[in-house]
Design a protein around this motif. Structure first.
Motif, PDB file in Angstrom:
ATOM      1  N   SER A  27       0.772  -1.157   0.057  1.00 27.49           N
ATOM      2  CA  SER A  27      -0.113   0.058   0.049  1.00 27.49           C
ATOM      3  C   SER A  27       0.944   1.335   0.012  1.00 27.49           C
ATOM      4  O   SER A  27       2.091   1.214  -0.044  1.00 27.49           O
ATOM      5  N   THR A  28       0.094   2.396   0.051  1.00 23.40           N
ATOM      6  CA  THR A  28       0.683   3.488  -0.032  1.00 23.40           C
ATOM      7  C   THR A  28       1.667   3.835   1.434  1.00 23.40           C
ATOM      8  O   THR A  28       2.658   4.549   1.520  1.00 23.40           O
ATOM      9  N   ARG A  29       1.349   3.012   2.715  1.00 26.92           N
ATOM     10  CA  ARG A  29       2.047   3.095   3.625  1.00 26.92           C
ATOM     11  C   ARG A  29       3.243   2.383   3.531  1.00 26.92           C
ATOM     12  O   ARG A  29       4.319   2.412   4.352  1.00 26.92           O
TER      13      ARG A  29
ATOM     14  N   GLU B  54      -4.780   3.090   0.305  1.00 28.00           N
ATOM     15  CA  GLU B  54      -4.767   4.069   1.288  1.00 28.00           C
ATOM     16  C   GLU B  54      -5.267   3.292   2.676  1.00 28.00           C
ATOM     17  O   GLU B  54      -6.297   3.100   2.637  1.00 28.00           O
TER      18      GLU B  54
END
Length: 299
Positions: A31-33, A41
């Motif tokens: 993911s974007t993390r 997100e």
């Protein structure tokens, strides 16, 4: 398959654990993390941590059922819910490692740490709340696997010190995917040159606090609740809610020095036994023998 699990229950659990970790942490890593490969997100990592924790509880009981039968499951359940032990062990589990961290902070930062706590004693209430939430949601169940299953089975074969080290490293390996996720082991992206430090933070630094947890687990009569409270306390002492909240320049990583000092004292005082009594830390011979006889009777 079941025969292999009976011969190597800890190895079977670790294979299951790391497989689950890859599957469960794949979403936050991608993911974007994490690596940003998928446009997903996520608000945080907590749901994935809860999922891996409770999945491991199921695996622990499942492998125990295969290896030791109903009697073994009953013993594991007793250890997991052994709340009725001396209050002294709970007090020690709650206070010892945070106190060691505070002493180390005073040694490095000076009396400003004590002054800050005296000026705002209510901050300690926040610490207790944080410990309680982490304890009941994650750490109690986490230690069912790592103290109640892994350490419990390794001590008879390797002794308490080596079993503690092996448990520390096995637990650390489960967290490796979190190196690539914001909020996993760091709130900021980790630079490549910092990876050796974070690997040490996973595999080396926790040897002291895990030694203390082993001692408390053994001395409390194999109480997983006591081990879980020890885990919650060391998480508080090494997080941002304790020392940096008192003195912004205080580095939580120095708490591990305090943990190591306490661990060294316990090792010397117990002559390396960490409260372990031979014959009292493995699945009982009676359980193993009865299960083996039952297996023979059905084949």
């Amino acid at each position: 398959m079941s025969q292999q699990i009976r011969r190597h229950p800890v190895a079977a659990l670790l294979v299951a654990a790391y497989t689950l970790a890859v599957v469960i942490f794949a979403v936050p890593v991608l993911s974007t993390r994490g690596l940003g490969i998928l446009p997903i997100e996520l608000p945080g990592n907590e749901p994935f941590l809860l999922l891996i924790t409770f999945s491991m509880v199921g695996v622990s009981f499942g492998i125990t059922a295969i290896t030791d039968g109903r009697d073994g499951v009953r013993e594991l359940r007793r250890r997991a819910f052994r709340f009725l032990v001396s209050p002294a062990w709970y007090v020690t589990a709650l206070v010892l490692l945070p106190l060691a961290a505070l002493v180390m902070a005073v040694a490095i930062e000076g009396t400003e740490v004590v002054s800050a706590l005296a000026a705002e004693p209510a901050i300690a209430v926040g610490w207790l709340v944080e410990i309680a939430v982490a304890y009941f949601l994650i750490n109690l169940w986490e230690e069912l696997t790592w103290s109640g299953f892994v350490l419990h089975r390794l001590q008879p074969r390797f002794g308490p010190l080596r079993a503690t080290a092996l448990t520390t490293w096995a637990h650390a390996a489960l967290h490796l995917p979190l190196l690539f996720v914001l909020g996993g082991v760091s709130d900021d992206p980790i630079a490549v040159e910092m990876y050796p430090f974070y690997l040490a933070a996973l595999f080396v630094f926790p040897l002291g606090n895990r030694t203390v947890a082993t001692w408390l687990y053994n001395r409390s009569g194999h109480s997983v609740p006591v081990a879980g409270l020890t885990h919650s306390s060391w998480n508080l002492a090494t997080g941002g809610a304790m020392l940096p909240a008192l003195v912004p320049t205080a580095e939580p990583v120095f708490s591990y020095i305090g943990f190591a000092v306490v661990a060294a004292i316990i090792i010397v005082a117990t002559r390396g036994r960490l409260g372990y009594r031979q014959g009292g830390s493995a699945p009982s011979a009676a359980v193993a023998g009865a299960h083996a006889a039952a297996n023979a009777a059905t084949h």
